[in-house]
Design a protein around this motif. Sequence first.
Motif, short mmCIF file in Angstrom:
data_model
loop_
_atom_site.label_atom_id
_atom_site.label_comp_id
_atom_site.label_asym_id
_atom_site.label_seq_id
_atom_site.Cartn_x
_atom_site.Cartn_y
_atom_site.Cartn_z
N GLY A 171 18.02 4.38 4.58
CA GLY A 171 17.59 3.93 5.81
C GLY A 171 16.17 3.30 5.63
O GLY A 171 15.78 2.64 6.68
N SER A 172 15.57 3.61 4.76
CA SER A 172 14.18 3.13 4.63
C SER A 172 14.01 1.47 4.49
O SER A 172 13.08 1.07 5.04
CB SER A 172 13.27 3.98 3.63
N LEU A 173 14.68 1.12 3.69
CA LEU A 173 14.77 -0.41 3.59
C LEU A 173 15.22 -1.21 4.89
O LEU A 173 14.47 -2.02 5.31
CB LEU A 173 15.54 -0.95 2.33
N ASP A 174 16.08 -0.62 5.46
CA ASP A 174 16.52 -1.22 6.92
C ASP A 174 15.53 -0.94 7.82
O ASP A 174 15.32 -2.05 8.76
CB ASP A 174 17.78 -0.43 7.32
N LEU A 175 14.85 0.05 7.91
CA LEU A 175 13.53 0.33 8.82
C LEU A 175 12.47 -0.50 8.29
O LEU A 175 11.89 -1.31 9.32
CB LEU A 175 13.26 1.95 8.66
N LEU A 176 12.14 -1.00 7.34
CA LEU A 176 10.97 -1.92 6.87
C LEU A 176 11.39 -3.24 7.12
O LEU A 176 10.60 -4.02 7.92
CB LEU A 176 10.94 -1.89 5.24
N VAL A 177 12.79 -3.75 7.00
CA VAL A 177 13.08 -5.11 7.45
C VAL A 177 13.13 -4.91 9.16
O VAL A 177 12.51 -6.15 9.52
CB VAL A 177 14.63 -5.08 7.17
N GLU A 178 13.38 -4.05 9.63
CA GLU A 178 13.45 -3.91 11.33
C GLU A 178 12.06 -4.21 11.49
O GLU A 178 11.64 -4.98 12.42
CB GLU A 178 13.97 -2.72 11.76
N ARG A 179 11.04 -3.38 11.09
CA ARG A 179 9.55 -3.55 11.46
C ARG A 179 9.07 -5.04 11.15
O ARG A 179 8.22 -5.60 11.85
CB ARG A 179 8.62 -2.61 10.57
N LEU A 180 9.34 -5.60 9.86
CA LEU A 180 8.78 -6.81 9.51
C LEU A 180 9.53 -7.90 10.57
O LEU A 180 8.96 -8.91 10.89
CB LEU A 180 9.33 -7.14 8.10
N SER B 273 0.87 -1.26 -0.18
CA SER B 273 -0.04 0.09 0.00
C SER B 273 0.97 1.16 -0.10
O SER B 273 0.40 2.28 0.30
CB SER B 273 -0.97 0.06 1.04
N PHE B 274 2.02 0.99 -0.28
CA PHE B 274 2.86 2.34 -0.48
C PHE B 274 3.80 2.08 -1.58
O PHE B 274 4.14 0.83 -2.12
CB PHE B 274 4.00 2.49 0.88
N PRO B 275 4.30 3.22 -2.13
CA PRO B 275 4.86 3.21 -3.49
C PRO B 275 6.51 2.52 -3.26
O PRO B 275 7.32 3.04 -2.10
CB PRO B 275 5.14 4.57 -4.08
N LEU B 276 7.03 1.53 -3.94
CA LEU B 276 8.12 0.96 -3.52
C LEU B 276 9.47 1.82 -3.68
O LEU B 276 10.36 1.60 -3.27
CB LEU B 276 8.36 -0.29 -4.65
N GLU B 277 9.04 2.84 -4.28
CA GLU B 277 10.29 4.05 -4.42
C GLU B 277 10.79 4.56 -3.24
O GLU B 277 11.71 5.02 -2.97
CB GLU B 277 9.83 5.27 -5.24
N VAL B 278 9.85 4.65 -2.20
CA VAL B 278 10.11 4.98 -0.99
C VAL B 278 11.20 4.16 -0.31
O VAL B 278 12.20 4.72 0.58
CB VAL B 278 8.93 5.28 0.31
N LEU B 279 11.27 2.75 -0.47
CA LEU B 279 12.56 2.02 -0.37
C LEU B 279 13.78 2.49 -0.54
O LEU B 279 14.98 2.01 -0.26
CB LEU B 279 12.31 0.42 -0.53
N ALA B 280 13.93 3.16 -1.66
CA ALA B 280 15.09 3.66 -2.35
C ALA B 280 15.90 4.76 -1.24
O ALA B 280 17.02 5.25 -1.46
CB ALA B 280 15.04 4.34 -3.66
N GLU B 281 15.15 5.54 -0.41
CA GLU B 281 15.34 6.46 0.58
C GLU B 281 16.32 5.90 1.55
O GLU B 281 16.17 4.84 1.96
CB GLU B 281 14.17 7.20 1.21
#
Length: 63
Positions: free
Chosen positions: A33-42, A23-31
């Motif tokens: 630290g954002s991918l690391d934050l997503l992995v941490e939350r998952l 439900s979010f644009p995958l482009e935000v993961l290019a920012e």
Amino acid sequence: MGPAGDPEPGIAIPAAKIELRPSFPLEVLAEPGSLDLLVERLEWFRSAAIPTPGGAHGSPGAS
């Protein structure tokens, strides 16, 4: 999922839900630290969803 890809007993995920996109644009993961934050939350979600011996669950970002 079980070894043959069958859902575990008591878990029902409709096929239509599995095929949905995030439900979010995958482009935000290019920012930065954002991918690391997503992995941490998952990882937190997984630890909260799957009981561990001792039952320790933390909050996201807790060490």
